[in-house]
Write an enzyme that holds these catalytic residues in place. Structure first.
Site, short mmCIF file in Angstrom:
data_model
loop_
_atom_site.label_atom_id
_atom_site.label_comp_id
_atom_site.label_asym_id
_atom_site.label_seq_id
_atom_site.Cartn_x
_atom_site.Cartn_y
_atom_site.Cartn_z
N ARG A 101 17.56 -7.86 -0.98
CA ARG A 101 17.70 -6.51 -1.55
C ARG A 101 19.18 -6.32 -1.83
O ARG A 101 20.01 -6.38 -0.93
CB ARG A 101 17.21 -5.46 -0.56
CG ARG A 101 17.70 -4.05 -0.91
CD ARG A 101 17.08 -2.97 -0.10
NE ARG A 101 15.68 -2.81 -0.44
CZ ARG A 101 14.96 -1.73 -0.13
NH1 ARG A 101 15.51 -0.72 0.51
NH2 ARG A 101 13.69 -1.65 -0.47
N HIS A 128 11.68 -3.30 -8.49
CA HIS A 128 11.18 -3.30 -7.10
C HIS A 128 9.74 -3.83 -7.12
O HIS A 128 8.79 -3.10 -6.85
CB HIS A 128 11.25 -1.86 -6.56
CG HIS A 128 11.12 -1.76 -5.08
ND1 HIS A 128 11.10 -2.85 -4.24
CD2 HIS A 128 10.99 -0.67 -4.26
CE1 HIS A 128 10.97 -2.44 -2.99
NE2 HIS A 128 10.90 -1.13 -2.97
N GLN A 131 7.10 -3.53 -4.14
CA GLN A 131 6.54 -2.18 -4.00
C GLN A 131 5.30 -2.02 -4.88
O GLN A 131 4.26 -1.53 -4.44
CB GLN A 131 7.62 -1.16 -4.43
CG GLN A 131 7.16 0.28 -4.38
CD GLN A 131 6.94 0.75 -2.95
OE1 GLN A 131 7.81 0.62 -2.13
NE2 GLN A 131 5.78 1.32 -2.66
N ASP A 220 9.17 9.18 -7.33
CA ASP A 220 10.18 8.52 -6.50
C ASP A 220 11.40 9.43 -6.49
O ASP A 220 11.50 10.36 -7.31
CB ASP A 220 10.50 7.12 -7.11
CG ASP A 220 11.51 6.33 -6.28
OD1 ASP A 220 11.71 6.66 -5.09
OD2 ASP A 220 12.10 5.36 -6.82
N CYS A 260 6.81 5.91 -3.23
CA CYS A 260 7.17 4.67 -2.53
C CYS A 260 7.90 4.95 -1.23
O CYS A 260 7.96 4.06 -0.37
CB CYS A 260 8.00 3.78 -3.45
SG CYS A 260 9.50 4.57 -4.04
N ARG A 288 2.70 -2.55 1.95
CA ARG A 288 3.86 -3.41 1.71
C ARG A 288 3.73 -4.69 2.55
O ARG A 288 4.04 -5.78 2.09
CB ARG A 288 5.16 -2.67 2.09
CG ARG A 288 5.46 -1.44 1.25
CD ARG A 288 5.76 -1.80 -0.18
NE ARG A 288 6.85 -2.77 -0.25
CZ ARG A 288 8.15 -2.47 -0.12
NH1 ARG A 288 8.52 -1.22 0.02
NH2 ARG A 288 9.08 -3.42 -0.18
N1 CP Z 1 9.83 1.83 -0.42
C1 CP Z 1 10.81 1.10 0.12
O1 CP Z 1 11.18 0.04 -0.39
O2 CP Z 1 11.35 1.62 1.26
P1 CP Z 1 12.67 1.12 1.99
O3 CP Z 1 13.82 1.46 1.10
O4 CP Z 1 12.70 1.88 3.28
O5 CP Z 1 12.57 -0.36 2.20
N1 NVA Z 2 14.37 4.08 -6.46
C1 NVA Z 2 14.61 4.04 -5.04
C2 NVA Z 2 13.54 3.26 -4.36
C3 NVA Z 2 13.67 3.19 -2.86
C4 NVA Z 2 12.59 2.36 -2.23
C5 NVA Z 2 15.97 3.44 -4.77
O1 NVA Z 2 16.30 2.43 -5.40
O2 NVA Z 2 16.70 3.97 -3.93
#
Ligand code: CP
Ligand code: NVA
Length: 304
Positions: A101, A128, A131, A220, A260, A288
């Protein structure tokens, strides 16, 4: 052959369907420890915070019989302390798989290009995909199918919206994105989704048009990680796209509401909706785990 999962489009239609079926099957075996990753270590690199992704990967790797290694940027400083090429080659000698990530999607593409082991995108500024794999599983569980579902994504045209567009190039559904001109999803991804002709794609500035008769309402946060300086400006732009009871009234009465998470309650979604009878947000969070286990099983199989 080594394969990666950087986008939903890295798997073809039958592979995506198989992976979701496998996730549903693995869910029935929740808590059992399998030996798919026996003797293997999976490096989990995190340059942004995480609850769901980190925990579901660590638990999933354990449940597949492997060992997970949590690595922050303080250790490797990808591309700063040494080149992405060298990092990829060293990881490939020491671990069996990499989950990452980070901010730059291009860095993840470079890492995957040079790595001899599978790389999984655990979220970048661009997309993502893990997700959305879990979310498609959740839709199938609640609605019986994903094909031809009317899916309305409301709010910021961010990484999650981009992954929905990528999913729409692989599986057929009716994807409506309700957002402002200033907060559109990635233009190249949108073009590819439209050109693919697999799904019906509608991008609209009218939130009511987006949700009309929708089976799924999805939202989101308006300001993603790394963009919190835009917290107020995005809220000013996107207030009309808040998922609340008024907006829900235009959707299919049996619609499900998805997020999400993490949510900024009272901004992109109201408490009564996220805690209400249509909400499936915690099923999404659980899935997930199952979806990512299925992705890791497929990538491990293809290595042989
Ligand atoms: N939805 C998601 O990816 O959550 P986190 O940012 O907590 O991993
Ligand atoms: N769009 C959000 C998703 C978090 C899981 C971000 O990137 O922060």
């Amino acid at each position: 052959m080594k394969r990666d999962f950087l986008a939903v489009t890295d798997f073809n239609e039958s592979e995506v369907r198989e992976t979701i079926r496998l996730a549903v099957d693995l869910k029935k075996k929740k808590g059992q420890v399998l030996d798919v990753l026996k003797g293997k270590t999976v490096a989990c690199i995190f340059h942004k915070p995480s609850l769901r992704t980190r925990i579901s990967f660590e638990v999933g790797i354990h449940e597949l019989g492997g060992h997970s290694l949590y690595i922050t940027d303080q250790e490797i400083q990808l591309g700063v302390r040494e080149s992405i090429h060298d990092v990829a080659k060293v990881f490939s000698r020491l671990v069996g798989m990499i989950e990452i990530r980070t901010f730059s999607h291009d860095n993840v593409v470079q890492l995957a290009k040079h790595a001899d082991v599978p790389v999984i995108n655990g979220l970048t500024d661009l997309s993502h995909p893990c997700q959305i794999m879990g979310d498609m599983q959740t839709i199938i569980e609640h609605k019986g199918k994903i094909d031809h579902m009317k899916i309305a994504y409301l709010g910021d045209g961010n990484n999650v919206a981009n992954s929905w567009l990528e999913a729409a190039t692989v599986l057929p559904f009716d994807l409506r994105i309700g957002t402002r001109n200033e907060t559109m999803p990635d233009s190249a991804i949108t073009e590819r989704a439209k050109k693919a002709g697999k799904s019906k794609i509608t991008i609209t500035e009218d939130p009511h048009e987006a949700v009309r008769n929708a089976d799924v309402i999805y939202t989101d946060v308006w300001a993603s990680m790394g963009q919190k300086d835009q917290f107020q400006s995005k809220a000013d732009l996107l207030m009309d796209f808040q998922v609340n009871t008024h907006l829900l009234a235009g959707a299919n009465q049996a619609c499900i509401v998805m997020h999400c998470l993490p949510a900024e309650r009272g901004r992109e979604i109201t408490d009564d909706v996220i805690d209400g009878p249509h909400s499936v947000v915690f099923d999404q969070a659980e899935n997930r785990l199952h979806a990512q286990k299925a992705i890791m099983v497929k990538l491990a199989q293809w290595m042989h």
